[in-house]
Structures are given as structure tokens and as C-alpha cells.
Design a protein around this motif. Structure first.
Motif, short mmCIF file in Angstrom:
data_model
loop_
_atom_site.label_atom_id
_atom_site.label_comp_id
_atom_site.label_asym_id
_atom_site.label_seq_id
_atom_site.Cartn_x
_atom_site.Cartn_y
_atom_site.Cartn_z
N ALA B 174 87.69 -4.44 115.39
CA ALA B 174 88.34 -4.52 116.23
C ALA B 174 87.42 -3.57 117.77
N ASN B 175 88.32 -4.18 118.93
CA ASN B 175 88.16 -3.52 119.64
C ASN B 175 87.90 -2.75 120.19
N ASP B 176 86.34 -2.26 120.00
CA ASP B 176 86.13 -0.10 120.28
C ASP B 176 84.52 0.12 121.09
N ALA B 177 84.78 0.81 122.13
CA ALA B 177 83.54 0.95 122.63
C ALA B 177 82.13 1.67 122.13
N ARG B 178 82.51 2.39 121.53
CA ARG B 178 82.02 2.86 120.01
C ARG B 178 80.44 1.82 119.18
N TRP B 179 81.52 1.04 119.42
CA TRP B 179 80.49 0.05 118.42
C TRP B 179 79.50 -0.09 119.05
N PHE B 180 79.20 -0.11 120.38
CA PHE B 180 77.69 -0.77 120.63
C PHE B 180 77.23 0.09 120.70
N ASP B 181 77.14 1.53 120.53
CA ASP B 181 75.88 2.83 119.91
C ASP B 181 75.92 2.72 119.10
N ALA B 182 76.84 2.38 117.87
CA ALA B 182 76.64 2.36 116.75
C ALA B 182 75.64 1.35 115.82
N SER B 183 75.80 0.14 116.52
CA SER B 183 75.39 -1.23 116.52
C SER B 183 73.57 -1.12 117.00
N ALA B 184 73.99 -0.68 118.14
CA ALA B 184 71.95 -0.16 119.06
C ALA B 184 71.52 0.24 118.04
N GLN B 185 72.76 1.71 117.05
CA GLN B 185 71.98 2.12 116.11
C GLN B 185 71.05 1.85 115.03
N ALA B 186 72.10 0.67 114.72
CA ALA B 186 71.73 0.56 113.15
C ALA B 186 71.03 -1.30 113.38
N CYS B 187 70.88 -1.26 114.68
CA CYS B 187 69.81 -2.43 114.81
C CYS B 187 68.65 -1.79 114.99
N ALA B 188 68.34 -0.95 115.80
CA ALA B 188 67.07 -0.05 115.86
C ALA B 188 66.15 0.73 114.08
#
Lengths: 81, 310
Positions: B174-188
Motif C-alpha cells: 500500500a501507500n508507504d513512502a519507504r517504497w521509493f527507496d526500496a524500489s530504487a535499490q531493487a532496480c539498481a
């Protein structure tokens, strides 16, 4: 199914060949679909089918089906008919 | 390791001298962006010429990728600053661009696509509708898991991804701003390995789905969320590699599968089946499918079409 048949089926599937095109002496140069992604898929398929994981050096040195068979034979997998 | 993009926060952006700057922003957040960033907003990239100094892009993966491509091909000296308005695509950290052209996905890879600066703007998380947020979580999970299981991943990279996966297990779908960084780490991390069958199917079906159901909201993230459970069940059943890697990195495989099952929508999956059947050979040939954790064969179609994972 014999190891030879298993290898043939695996390569038909990965390289998307018609069975009539298949020979055990085919080389990479003769098969347009044998690109770098196919090398990865062959390595995954060999691991699943024969339980052996190619080293990166082995995978990049493979130039044809005979090379795959030679590596697997050296690990004790027999390809007699 | 690429040195770009640098990670800034919004305060840094607001207090930096950016020179002549344009903002390309997705409509849903353009008003808020106008309040915080005193630069001219543009509607199309055609307005960006090489004599500008900076371009700030606020949007999803498609908008960021179009901007990355435009900057490289038309204005390579312009500083590119990206602010994702939703997580999942990882376009803000990726050297890959995916462009929708004539109903197909065109993939290009270059270090020159990398943005110069990326910014996490936590406030934007609240603006995302819940269904889109869930799908975006699926997109992020697809990057993390497919890269972790990739035959091209090094052990160091898997270790890094296992940490990201543990972090993601603690986040709500769901909406949680921590996803921005987790997602960026996963994609990098994913950019250093490969993705797999989830992406192979998504890339093959996105065009046909949009043609057939133009108003149904079929997009990449929705497909990722939908396909993760069947694909990971396939990987688990097809090869001992799944269990081996999960155990080696002390990941809770059962909990991960349950989470993926929660993301799955059986009704939407039923709608997908005729196209899955029809396009299966395209899926087998897709480069992403060929670097899947388990071998994808023509005969593997039965697992997905006959619902053997359920």
C-alpha cells in the motif's frame, strides 16, 4: 528418456529448432537463435536436467553441441545411444 | 558502480542553483510541484532544447524513460533531475529505457540514460490511488525477486538483494513512502543482473492487452503484480534453484509466496489467459524469459494456462 534424448529436447526448446534441423554436430555459428541469452538458458536447462552448473569459463567457451556433451561427459554423464 | 544518479532531498533541490530550468510533471501532481518549484512547467519534451541548463521530471517510469531518451538524443548537456511520483519502475536509477512504440516495448541500455540527480519526495506517496500503489509494489517485488534469482546475478549482488527483500517484507502492499527507496535499490541491483519470466510475459502482452482492452488499465505494474505468484510458483516447482537460493540467503520463502498470492487477482488472470495462450512462443523468445531462474519451454505454457500453480 536417455541423457542424449534429454539434451536434444532441451536444445530444441532453447534454440527453438525444428526436430528435422537438429544434429549433434551443430555448432553455434550454424544456429541464429544461439545468442548470448540462449547460452544463459542452456546453462539453466543443463543445471535443471543434469544437475551440473557450467562455470562462466565453460559457458563462454562452448562453440557447439559437442562441447556441451564433452563437458557433461567429463562430469560422468554418458551420452551413448 | 555508476556514480549517477546522486541522491538529493527536496530541500537541496529548492536551494540549489540549477540555471535555466524546466519542469516536466505528470498532471496529478503539477499543482503541488508549481507551489514548490518556481520553474516553468512544460507539457512535452519537444520544448526542451540544448540551451536549457536543467530539466526536472516528476512522474512515473514512462515519463522518466521518455525524458532520459530525449535528453540523450537531443540535449545531452542538460542536467536531468528525476523525482518518481510512484515507485516500482526504478527508472530513476536505471540505465535502461523502455519506450512504447507502435504497440511494442523498445528497450535501450546506456549509461548515458542515467539521470544526474534523483530525489525522493515522500509526500507524493499519499497521492497514489491504492490500487496503483499495490501494483507498484508488485513491480518492485518483480525486480527484486527476478534479479535475486537471475542466473546472471553474482553472489555479492544476491546478498545485497536479499537485504532489500527483507526490507520489502516489512512494508505494506500500500501507500508507504519507504517504497521509493526500496524500489530504487531493487532496480539498481536488477540492472546488474537480469529479470525473468514476469517481465518476459509483461513485455509480450502489454501491447496486445492495451489494444484489446484499451480502457481496462492494463499496464506493466499491474501485470507484474498479477504474474509474480504464478511465475514464482513455476520457478519453485521447475527447479531446485528457488529453494536453494532462498535457504542460502535465509529468506522466508513461504512468506514471500503468500505475499505474492495476496497480490494476485484471479479474475484479472482469467482475462489474461487467451492472450497468454496465443502469445506463448513470443514469451519464450523474449530475452527476459531466457534469463529466467527456471528454463521456460514451449511446453511450460500448460503450467500457466491450465492454472497448475493454484
Amino acid at each position: 528418456m536417455t541423457p542424449k534424448e534429454q539434451l536434444r529436447d532441451l536444445l530444441l526448446d532453447v534454440l527453438l529448432l525444428d526436430p528435422s534441423e537438429f544434429r549433434f554436430d551443430l555448432t553455434r555459428d550454424e544456429i541464429p537463435t544461439w545468442d548470448s541469452m540462449a547460452v544463459v538458458a542452456i546453462a539453466v536447462g543443463v543445471d535443471e536436467t543434469f544437475g551440473y552448473h557450467f562455470t562462466p569459463e565453460e559457458a563462454t567457451a562452448i562453440r557447439g553441441i559437442q562441447d556441451i556433451m564433452a563437458i557433461l561427459q567429463s562430469k560422468g554423464i554418458a551420452f551413448a545411444d | 558502480m555508476p556514480t549517477r544518479p546522486q541522491l538529493w532531498d527536496l530541500d537541496q533541490l529548492q536551494h540549489s542553483e540549477l540555471g535555466r530550468t524546466l519542469v516536466l510533471v505528470t498532471p496529478s501532481v503539477s499543482e503541488r510541484a508549481a507551489q514548490l518549484l518556481p520553474y516553468r512547467q512544460i507539457r512535452t519534451l519537444a520544448e526542451l532544447s540544448p540551451d536549457w541548463d536543467s530539466l526536472i521530471v516528476i512522474g512515473g517510469g514512462t515519463l522518466m524513460d521518455e525524458a532520459k531518451f530525449w535528453r540523450k538524443t537531443h540535449a545531452p548537456d542538460v542536467r536531468l533531475i528525476v523525482i518518481p511520483s510512484i515507485w516500482g519502475s526504478g527508472a530513476e536509477v536505471s540505465p535502461v529505457v523502455l519506450l512504447n512504440r507502435q504497440g511494442t516495448k523498445q528497450i535501450s541500455v546506456s549509461e548515458e540514460f542515467l539521470a544526474d540527480i534523483r530525489i525522493t519526495w515522500p509526500e507524493l506517496a499519499a497521492s497514489i490511488p491504492l490500487d496503483l500503489a499495490r501494483n507498484a509494489c508488485g513491480d518492485a517485488w518483480a525486480h527484486a525477486l527476478e534479479a535475486f534469482l537471475s542466473p546472471l546475478a553474482s553472489e555479492d549482488l544476491r546478498h545485497e538483494l536479499a537485504e532489500v527483500i527483507r526490507q520489502m517484507l516489512g512494508l505494506p502492499l500500500a501507500n508507504d513512502a519507504r517504497w521509493f527507496d526500496a524500489s530504487a535499490q531493487a532496480c539498481a541491483a536488477q540492472a546488474k543482473a537480469s529479470v525473468g519470466l514476469v517481465h518476459g510475459i509483461a513485455h509480450s502482452l502489454e501491447g496486445p492487452l492495451r489494444s484489446q482492452f484499451p480502457t481496462a488499465g492494463w499496464g506493466h505494474a499491474k501485470l507484474c503484480a498479477l504474474l509474480l505468484w504464478p511465475v514464482m510458483a513455476f520457478n519453485q516447482q521447475q527447479s531446485p534453484r528457488w529453494e536453494r537460493l532462498m535457504q542460502a540467503h535465509k529468506l522466508d520463502a513461504a512468506r514471500i509466496l503468500q505475499l505474492l498470492k495476496d497480490l494476485h487477482d484471479p479474475q484479472a488472470y482469467q482475462q489474461l489467459l487467451p492472450l497468454l495462450d496465443q502469445h506463448w512462443l513470443d514469451i519464450v523468445r523474449d530475452p527476459c524469459s531466457r534469463t529466467n531462474s527456471a528454463l521456460v519451454r514451449p511446453a511450460s505454457k500448460a503450467f500457466f494456462v491450465d492454472g497448475q500453480f493454484q
